[in-house]
Design an enzyme around this catalytic site. Structure first.
Site, PDB file in Angstrom:
ATOM      1  CE1 TYR A 227      23.769  33.022  30.666  1.00 38.34           C
ATOM      2  CE2 TYR A 227      25.346  34.797  31.609  1.00 38.34           C
ATOM      3  CZ  TYR A 227      25.159  33.491  31.135  1.00 38.34           C
ATOM      4  OH  TYR A 227      26.078  32.339  31.234  1.00 38.34           O
ATOM      5  N   GLY A 228      22.545  35.968  34.178  1.00 43.34           N
ATOM      6  CA  GLY A 228      23.466  36.166  35.623  1.00 43.34           C
ATOM      7  C   GLY A 228      23.573  37.481  35.973  1.00 43.34           C
ATOM      8  CG  HIS A 256      34.576  43.167  41.024  1.00 43.72           C
ATOM      9  ND1 HIS A 256      34.925  43.423  39.912  1.00 43.72           N
ATOM     10  CD2 HIS A 256      33.878  41.985  40.975  1.00 43.72           C
ATOM     11  CE1 HIS A 256      34.675  42.460  39.153  1.00 43.72           C
ATOM     12  NE2 HIS A 256      34.025  41.451  39.873  1.00 43.72           N
ATOM     13  CB  CYS A 280      42.871  38.856  36.161  1.00 46.44           C
ATOM     14  SG  CYS A 280      43.135  40.292  35.342  1.00 46.44           S
ATOM     15  N   GLY A 281      41.726  35.537  36.530  1.00 47.99           N
ATOM     16  CA  GLY A 281      41.639  34.322  37.539  1.00 47.99           C
ATOM     17  C   GLY A 281      41.584  34.571  38.930  1.00 47.99           C
ATOM     18  CG  ASN A 284      41.323  30.004  38.275  1.00 46.53           C
ATOM     19  OD1 ASN A 284      40.322  29.418  38.392  1.00 46.53           O
ATOM     20  ND2 ASN A 284      41.588  30.147  37.068  1.00 46.53           N
ATOM     21  CG  ASP A 303      32.368  38.346  41.601  1.00 52.16           C
ATOM     22  OD1 ASP A 303      33.283  38.704  41.217  1.00 52.16           O
ATOM     23  OD2 ASP A 303      31.289  38.486  41.339  1.00 52.16           O
ATOM     24  NE  ARG A 402      29.904  33.722  33.895  1.00 50.89           N
ATOM     25  CZ  ARG A 402      30.922  34.616  34.477  1.00 50.89           C
ATOM     26  NH1 ARG A 402      31.096  34.433  35.880  1.00 50.89           N
ATOM     27  NH2 ARG A 402      31.084  35.606  33.639  1.00 50.89           N
ATOM     28  NE  ARG A 433      44.410  37.568  31.738  1.00 49.36           N
ATOM     29  CZ  ARG A 433      45.023  36.420  31.239  1.00 49.36           C
ATOM     30  NH1 ARG A 433      46.058  36.334  30.529  1.00 49.36           N
ATOM     31  NH2 ARG A 433      44.422  35.205  31.536  1.00 49.36           N
ATOM     32  CE1 TYR A 529      45.473  28.566  36.386  1.00 46.36           C
ATOM     33  CE2 TYR A 529      47.392  28.280  35.428  1.00 46.36           C
ATOM     34  CZ  TYR A 529      46.051  28.693  35.322  1.00 46.36           C
ATOM     35  OH  TYR A 529      45.520  28.658  33.948  1.00 46.36           O
ATOM     36  N   GLY A 530      49.148  27.846  41.492  1.00 47.85           N
ATOM     37  CA  GLY A 530      49.749  27.249  42.831  1.00 47.85           C
ATOM     38  C   GLY A 530      50.887  27.967  43.314  1.00 47.85           C
ATOM     39  CG  ASN A 532      50.120  32.937  41.376  1.00 40.48           C
ATOM     40  OD1 ASN A 532      50.917  33.064  40.762  1.00 40.48           O
ATOM     41  ND2 ASN A 532      48.888  33.138  40.805  1.00 40.48           N
TER      42      ASN A 532
END
Ligand code: O2Y
Ligand code: MN
Length: 621
Positions: A227-228, A256, A280-281, A284, A303, A402, A433, A529-530, A532
């Site tokens: 896995y991953g 990272h 933490c997105g 996104n 990433d 994933r 967060r 989201y947007g 930000n």
């Protein structure tokens, strides 16, 4: 390509030794072609491990279900086997390298029996880039080969760059499930059958899984998981754990971090990287669609960032990867439109739900599932959910399900994303967060203050994570705790050394952001989201010495009117988001002093203690 045709004598010998140890039935050197990718998918479909999706819904896509014991990275089975324990540090698992190699060699003995050994030459970073590195992974998993095709650059060009004696990072991987030949007595006499996977994801039990790194010899040995991050060895193992050691030794940074390209309404461009702990997105943010008119965000990476200094003294970053291995649950057209488009074709899905019409489904995908039934990630038929939420523990898709999607399919991929020189970085963001204390955005006063900010990154624990630690901050310095291939105290020192060795005016400015402040009703104050993009715009201006700001004891904050307020954020909310919570920060400093910094013992650089003292003094002034 055949093993005999390899021109690199050292590589050929290494593979031959692996063949003698792991005794596969066949050996193939991967060429990275579409035909090879298609064949890997076909092999796994025929073994009952993969389901092709409806080509009208998800063309060229396939779904895998892993073993329920093999669903995520296994930090407690991940080892940094440096010669000295003190070089691995207290936050890594350490075993003497000779002992670990002995244990793992015994596991690798005969581990590929009945399987094909694939030899994957891959480049992390654009092939031939000065910043890129080559790895060669040996694996007995066709699923891994297919994923490596998407996540890295695989094939003949890599072997050409490697030449007859080039340097590569050798990576062993076996799922640890040899296929035996079974002999049965029947009326007609003895008959032999070759065992097949027959729909059962091959892996070894947890106590036999090892994800091992040998920093001095720059080797990776992975056993027992398919896995991953445990199995796609270019990602966390090479691009972070081994690369962080190379970066320390060679004076660069392997981080990272996402990399994004930010363009203002005047068409001026800045590149920004960002390190955030998981959940933490990060993906996104890398693919954000700005709500602020005239601004654009494009993606260079989601990433990992490798950064080296250019001749002009600036830091240039490449994304060493070629794809996204994104968390599926929670990704939808609202949270990440671009990721949804990136994975709608030619992608691999793992541990998602399978709908009646041959499409994938996951929690918070934005809609219920069509039809009457759905197949969950464990392969069980379940009633098709009408809503897009499921009770905890009863999810249709595994929470760490994933998608593996080619980066070039992302609608907002920046045209520079494969530039071999990399892109010049203007700002580093750190964040976590933090429902209390930490403001929406805070610029470091200087490099050392920025390193301090990176060193205290963390997220507040919620009941969903660990119920008896709710409210405590789980620190993940620089979001690198699970990914640094050496002592974190030495890692902090490396960051300080980089700052001291270079012209600070050319170094990226450092910012701490926090999208997750909550009010007394436990509701998020900032929409995220947007929106930000409003914070990114202030950061953009600060990099040019502009943007209205105020110097405070904790750093440089925006003035109350510096960031245009989005709908739903009142003046009082903004004041709350940007206030210096003196008492909260005193507690923060005390927590870092008492619970966080002591973990790094004598190796914690004195400069970081000095930062604690200085902030405390400013708060008390
Ligand atoms: O669970 C895994 O194996 C994947 S972990 C991962 C994947 C993509 C990006 N980041 C991460 C991470 O753990 O930081
Ligand atoms: Mn990550």
């Amino acid at each position: 390509m055949k093993l005999e045709d390899l021109k690199h004598a050292g590589l050929k010998k290494w593979v031959q030794e692996a063949v003698a140890l792991m005794t596969p039935d066949a050996v193939e050197v991967c060429d990275g072609t579409q035909a090879e990718y298609d064949r890997m998918i076909k092999i796994t479909v025929e073994a009952g491990l993969a389901t092709p999706l409806n080509p009208e819904k998800k063309p060229g896509c396939v779904l895998y279900r892993s073993d329920p014991s093999d669903v995520a990275r296994v930090e407690n089975r991940t080892f940094i086997a440096s010669e000295k324990e003190s070089d691995a540090g207290p936050t890594n698992h350490w075993t003497p390298p000779a002992e670990l190699k002995k244990t793992m060699s015994a596991l690798y003995k005969g581990s590929m029996k009945g399987r094909t050994m694939y030899v994957i030459p891959f480049s992390m970073g654009p092939v031939g880039s000065d910043i890129a590195k080559i790895g060669v992974q040996i694996t007995d998993s066709a699923y891994v080969v297919a994923n490596m095709h998407i996540m890295t650059r695989v094939g003949m060009k890599v072997l050409e760059v490697l030449g007859e004696d080039g340097i590569y990072v050798p990576c062993f991987h076996s799922v640890g499930k040899p296929l035996d030949t079974l002999t049965l007595d029947s009326r007609e006499g003895k008959r032999s059958f070759k065992e097949i996977d027959n729909g059962k994801w091959p892996c070894a039990p947890m106590e036999k899984k090892y994800i091992s790194h040998f920093p001095e010899t720059r080797e990776i040995w992975s056993y027992g998981s398919g896995y991953g991050g445990n199995a796609l060895l270019g990602k966390k193992c090479l691009a972070l754990r081994i690369a962080s050691v190379l970066a320390r030794d060679e004076g660069w940074l392997a981080e990272h971090m996402l990399i994004l390209k930010l363009t203002n309404p005047q068409g001026e461009v800045k590149y920004v990287t960002g390190a955030f702990p998981s959940a933490c997105g990060k993906t996104n943010l890398a693919m954000l669609i700005p709500t602020l008119p005239g601004w654009t965000v494009e993606t260079v990476g989601d990433d990992i960032a490798w950064m080296k200094f250019g001749a002009d003294g600036r830091l240039y970053a490449i994304n060493p990867e070629a794809g996204f291995f994104g968390v599926a649950p929670g990704t939808n057209d609202e949270s990440n439109y671009n990721a949804m488009r990136a994975c709608e074709k030619n992608s691999i899905f793992t541990n998602c739900g399978l709908t009646e019409d041959g499409d994938i489904w996951w929690e918070m995908i934005g809609h219920g599932a069509p039809g009457k039934e759905i197949i969950d990630w464990k392969g069980n038929k379940r009633p098709a959910p009408q809503k897009d939420k499921s009770p905890k523990g009863e999810e249709i898709a595994h929470p760490n399900a994933r998608f593996t999607a080619p980066a070039k399919q992302c609608p907002c991929i920046a045209k520079e994303w494969e530039d071999p020189k990399g892109v010049p970085i203007s700002a580093f963001l750190f964040g976590g967060r933090r429902p209390k204390t930490v403001p929406l955005v805070n610029q470091a006063k200087d490099w050392e203050h920025g390193v301090f900010m990176g060193s205290i990154v963390g997220s507040e624990v919620t009941a969903a994570i660990i119920s008896d630690q709710v409210g405590q901050v789980r620190r993940d310095p620089f979001a690198m705790l699970p990914f640094c291939g050496y002592h974190m105290g030495d890692y902090f020192k490396h960051w300080l050394t980089i700052g001291a060795a270079h012209d600070e005016s050319k170094l990226p400015k450092i910012f701490f952001v926090n999208w997750f402040r909550k009010n007394s009703d436990d509701k998020f104050i900032w929409p995220g989201y947007g929106e930000n993009s409003r914070v990114l715009a202030w950061i953009f201006d600060r990099c040019d010495g502009k943007g209205k700001s105020v110097d405070t004891p904790i750093g440089i904050l925006p003035t109350a009117d510096a960031i245009e307020r989005p709908d739903g954020v009142s003046e009082a909310d903004m004041a709350e988001l940007l206030k210096v919570d003196v008492e909260g920060w005193k507690k923060e400093i005390a927590d870092v002093r008492k619970n966080h910094y002591p973990k790094f013992g004598d190796k914690l650089p004195k400069e970081l203690h000095a930062q604690l003292d200085a902030i405390e003094q400013r708060l008390n002034a």
